[in-house]
Enzyme design. Structure first.
Site, PDB file in Angstrom:
ATOM      1  N   ASP A  45     -17.686  79.005 -21.217  1.00  0.00           N
ATOM      2  CA  ASP A  45     -17.951  77.583 -20.935  1.00  0.00           C
ATOM      3  C   ASP A  45     -18.909  77.447 -19.767  1.00  0.00           C
ATOM      4  O   ASP A  45     -18.717  76.619 -18.875  1.00  0.00           O
ATOM      5  CB  ASP A  45     -16.637  76.847 -20.646  1.00  0.00           C
ATOM      6  CG  ASP A  45     -16.818  75.321 -20.659  1.00  0.00           C
ATOM      7  OD1 ASP A  45     -17.762  74.845 -21.329  1.00  0.00           O
ATOM      8  OD2 ASP A  45     -16.037  74.624 -20.003  1.00  0.00           O
ATOM      9  N   GLY A  62     -10.479  66.289 -17.670  1.00  0.00           N
ATOM     10  CA  GLY A  62      -9.552  66.037 -18.755  1.00  0.00           C
ATOM     11  C   GLY A  62      -8.310  66.887 -18.694  1.00  0.00           C
ATOM     12  O   GLY A  62      -7.232  66.470 -19.105  1.00  0.00           O
TER      13      GLY A  62
END
Length: 749
Positions: free
Chosen positions: A141, A21
């Site tokens: 993350d 993304g």
């Protein structure tokens, strides 16, 4: 760049090897050094993208470069260079030959990886995290797609794209204050979900999720709905890994479950400790598992108001998709992430409005609120939560009321965000003594959630359970019992008898039963809940100990003081070992041990306990804290029981003076200390002074509680006793008669 495929006249892009993304990853050749590298490029943002959003993505990318370039460890991807070319930001990294853990699971058709590989990966990642954490860097993350297994067996952590330098809080706050979710739901820690500050222990939780998945083939919360995944991280204890895969070694099961503890304090201290435990386990030694805990259930006792509540997920989580857990090839995204899609699209798009009373028709939908407004309100909501955490309940209530009003205008009365704010309004009202107003607020939340989510939804039941608690605050224990019973039936039906929320409801129901005078029933239920929690969570889990505390309380109510003493001591000892000797819950249990000793006539032991407890409370909470003064009050009482009345009087006067200054002259605790002064004066034969104090206590109680309240009548009896001691028998007899009449009629004539 698209035509020449050359960046800065040095890095020639050869072929695309990954796309997501935020950017693309290319295999490239470093023309200056003649080596192959990987180049990550941030995608140029077109005019359709919000400029502020674009700026934030660029800042994140630059941050990734600065952080990652400083890392030098065999377990971390090496960053060679970074910069900007023709408006495109790029990062030059070593080219890794291997597969990430996501791909390895896909290659294995979603079957778990071999046990030796799983343990080896765990040890190598722990080593790499130990290094990065020592540099003050938190990855934030960690997920299977960000961990590479090279062809030679080396494991490397990749993509510090949302890493955080602990010393650079201000910059991070600007990045996270936009409402853009950071992290992937299947691997996010509870503190990330709640919007709290995170440290290296958040990475340990995420690693636990990764290890759980590669060891069992599924994430710890294997759900397709992001909201359900987040609630799972927040509320649900994961199943032991060996229930999925029996051949996993016991030490590894314990290690991973310890990583998945709900609060950071309950996880391994750091990655180095984790690596040591894995290494010991591999050699066959037993390092011993940490005690896995969950957020404790508040202990409810007379005079000690507490609210049983589940922290709300922050508003930004409702704009999250599930991300990509490792199932099939879906983790490769071939188009930019649609940040407008999310779990609540039906709430914010014109065609998806729910049919609510008064809602506009789909043909004329209201204008969608701007992302800036929603982000601002989310930030203010978080600010209200922080004020509450600091004990600033009035200020928190004002913030939540304002946010609730604006969210209702922007999103509608039954939107989850609106109801979340209204729920917090009710909570602050409850904590500031406005129980009737809190009852109204919780009632609105329960009705709204019932309409939008359904009567058996966990969030609906949470609001209904709060209404039951507030009914108890108002002394409406029978109504509270009815609500608790209905909520319990619904929880058992929808969640099962052993779900943590079901047990929490039974815990509170047991407490309410004691308020109804059904002490035997309360004891039996508390005992059953304690046994269930012990079986499911362990004997020293905070929830188990909270219910054992209730068991001890009911034992005291039943006059079974030897058993109460033993149970309180067990709770105090376990809490000291699990949460620390200075934790408020540990100190509370020690106080109850003192009460039990006093009831058993063991005043010398109680005296010594209260002396030490008062010292500890003063050190931990300060000399004027209500809990410090409670301990000192117990000290004074037991000095009196040992006929050390001069010392008892000095202690009682001092406690009374501080309570009057801190709590006010008519506060129940202040009046209790004033009565203790009167008791001491009486035992020292100073009956005239004692009469003055007893009378003042009775008058204050009559003003605040009413003439017929049992405490007021007890004060009048004390007054009559003093009159007798002073030879004023006629006045004493008249006062005794008035007290008897009030007790018989239930109030003044």
């Amino acid at each position: 760049m698209a035509e020449t495929r050359l960046i800065q006249s040095r890095y020639r892009l050869l072929d695309l090897i990954g796309r997501g993304g935020m950017g693309e990853v290319w295999r490239a050749r470093d023309e200056a050094l003649g080596r192959q590298v990987a180049v990550k490029c941030l995608k140029p943002m077109g005019p359709q993208h919000d400029q502020e959003f674009t700026r934030i993505l660029r800042e994140r990318f630059r941050r990734e470069a600065r952080v990652a370039a400083a890392l030098q460890h065999r377990g971390v991807t090496v960053v060679h260079d970074f910069g900007e070319s023709e408006g495109v930001l790029y990062l030059v990294m070593e080219l890794l030959e291997g597969r990430n853990l996501s791909e390895l699971l896909e290659d294995n058709k979603q079957h778990p990886l071999p046990v030796p590989d799983v343990v080896d990966i765990a040890e190598q990642v722990a080593d790499a995290l130990g290094y990065t954490h020592q540099q003050g860097i938190v990855h934030r993350d960690l997920k299977p797609a960000n961990i590479m297994r090279l062809d030679d067996g080396t494991v490397k952590i990749c993509d510090f794209g949302i890493a955080r330098l602990g010393r650079d809080i201000g910059f991070t706050s600007r990045l996270t204050g936009t409402g853009i979710a950071m992290g992937t739901p299947h691997y996010m820690s509870p503190e990330q979900i709640s919007g709290s500050e995170v440290d290296h222990r958040s990475d340990l939780y995420s690693l636990g999720c990764v290890l759980y998945e590669i060891a069992t083939g599924v994430p710890p919360f294997d759900l397709d709905d992001a909201w359900a995944v987040l609630v799972g991280h927040r509320d649900t204890q994961p199943e032991p890994l060996r229930t999925h895969r029996a051949e996993l070694p016991g030490f590894f099961d314990r290690v991973v479950l310890d990583l998945l503890a709900k609060t950071p304090e309950e996880r391994p201290a750091d990655a180095s400790d984790l690596r040591r435990r894995i290494a010991l386990g591999r050699t066959g030694e037993q390092p011993g598992g940490l005690l896995r805990l969950a957020p404790p259930v508040p202990v409810l006792h007379p005079g000690r108001p507490a609210v049983s509540r589940t922290p709300q997920l922050p508003a930004w989580t409702r704009n999250m998709t599930t991300g990509h857990k490792v199932t099939g090839a879906a983790f490769r995204v071939d188009a930019p992430v649609d940040h407008s899609a999310g779990l609540t699209g039906a709430w914010t798009t014109g065609t998806g409005l729910l049919s609510l009373p008064g809602a506009p028709s789909a043909a004329h939908p209201p204008p969608a609120p701007s992302p800036e407004l929603l982000a601002t309100l989310a930030g203010r909501h978080s600010a209200g939560l922080n004020l509450a955490r600091l004990g600033h309940w009035e200020e928190a209530g004002e913030v939540h009321r304002s946010v609730a009003e604006k969210r209702e205008q922007a999103l509608g009365p039954d939107h989850p965000d609106t109801l979340a704010s209204l729920y917090e309004v009710g909570f602050t009202l409850s904590r500031t003594g406005r129980a009737a107003d809190a009852l109204h607020a919780f009632g609105q939340v329960a009705e709204g959630r019932g309409r939008s989510l359904g009567p058996d939804h966990p969030e609906t039941l949470a609001a209904r359970q709060e209404t039951a608690y507030v009914l108890g605050q108002l002394g409406r224990h029978f109504e509270a019992h009815q609500v608790y019973a209905a909520v319990l039936a619904s929880r058992e039906r929808s969640m099962g008898t052993d779900h943590p929320d079901t047990l929490r409801c039974r815990h509170n129901l047991a407490y309410n039963l004691s308020r109804l005078g059904r002490v035997e029933d309360s004891y039996r239920m508390a005992r059953e809940v304690a046994d269930a929690r012990g079986r499911l969570l362990g004997a020293t889990h905070p929830d188990t100990l909270a219910t054992l505390y209730e068991v001890a309380y009911t034992l005291g109510q039943l006059g079974r003081w030897p058993e109460a003493l033993q149970t309180y001591r067990e709770v105090a000892q376990a809490r000291a070992a699990v949460v620390g000797a200075d934790h408020p819950d540990t100190l509370s249990a020690r106080y109850e041990v003192g009460i039990s000793l006093g009831r058993l006539g063991r005043s010398a032991e109680a005296l010594e306990l209260y002396r030490l407890l008062a010292e500890d409370r003063t050190r931990v909470d300060g000399p004027a804290d209500p809990e410090t003064l409670r301990a000192r009050h117990g000290l004074g009482v037991n000095l009196g029981r040992m006929a050390r009345w001069e010392e008892a009087l000095v202690e009682s006067r001092d406690v009374w003076a501080i309570r009057e200054r801190v709590l006010g002259p008519d506060h129940p605790d202040t009046l209790l200390s004033r009565r203790e002064v009167a008791v001491g004066l009486g035992w020292l034969g100073r009956w005239a002074e004692a009469l003055t104090e007893y009378r003042k206590v009775a008058e204050a109680r009559e003003r605040t509680l009413g003439a017929g309240h049992p405490d007021t009548l007890a004060g009048r009896n004390d007054e009559a006793h003093c009159l007798e001691q002073l030879g004023r028998r006629a006045e004493a007899a008249d006062l005794y008669r008035r007290v008897a009449d009030l007790r018989r009629t239930g109030g003044p004539h």
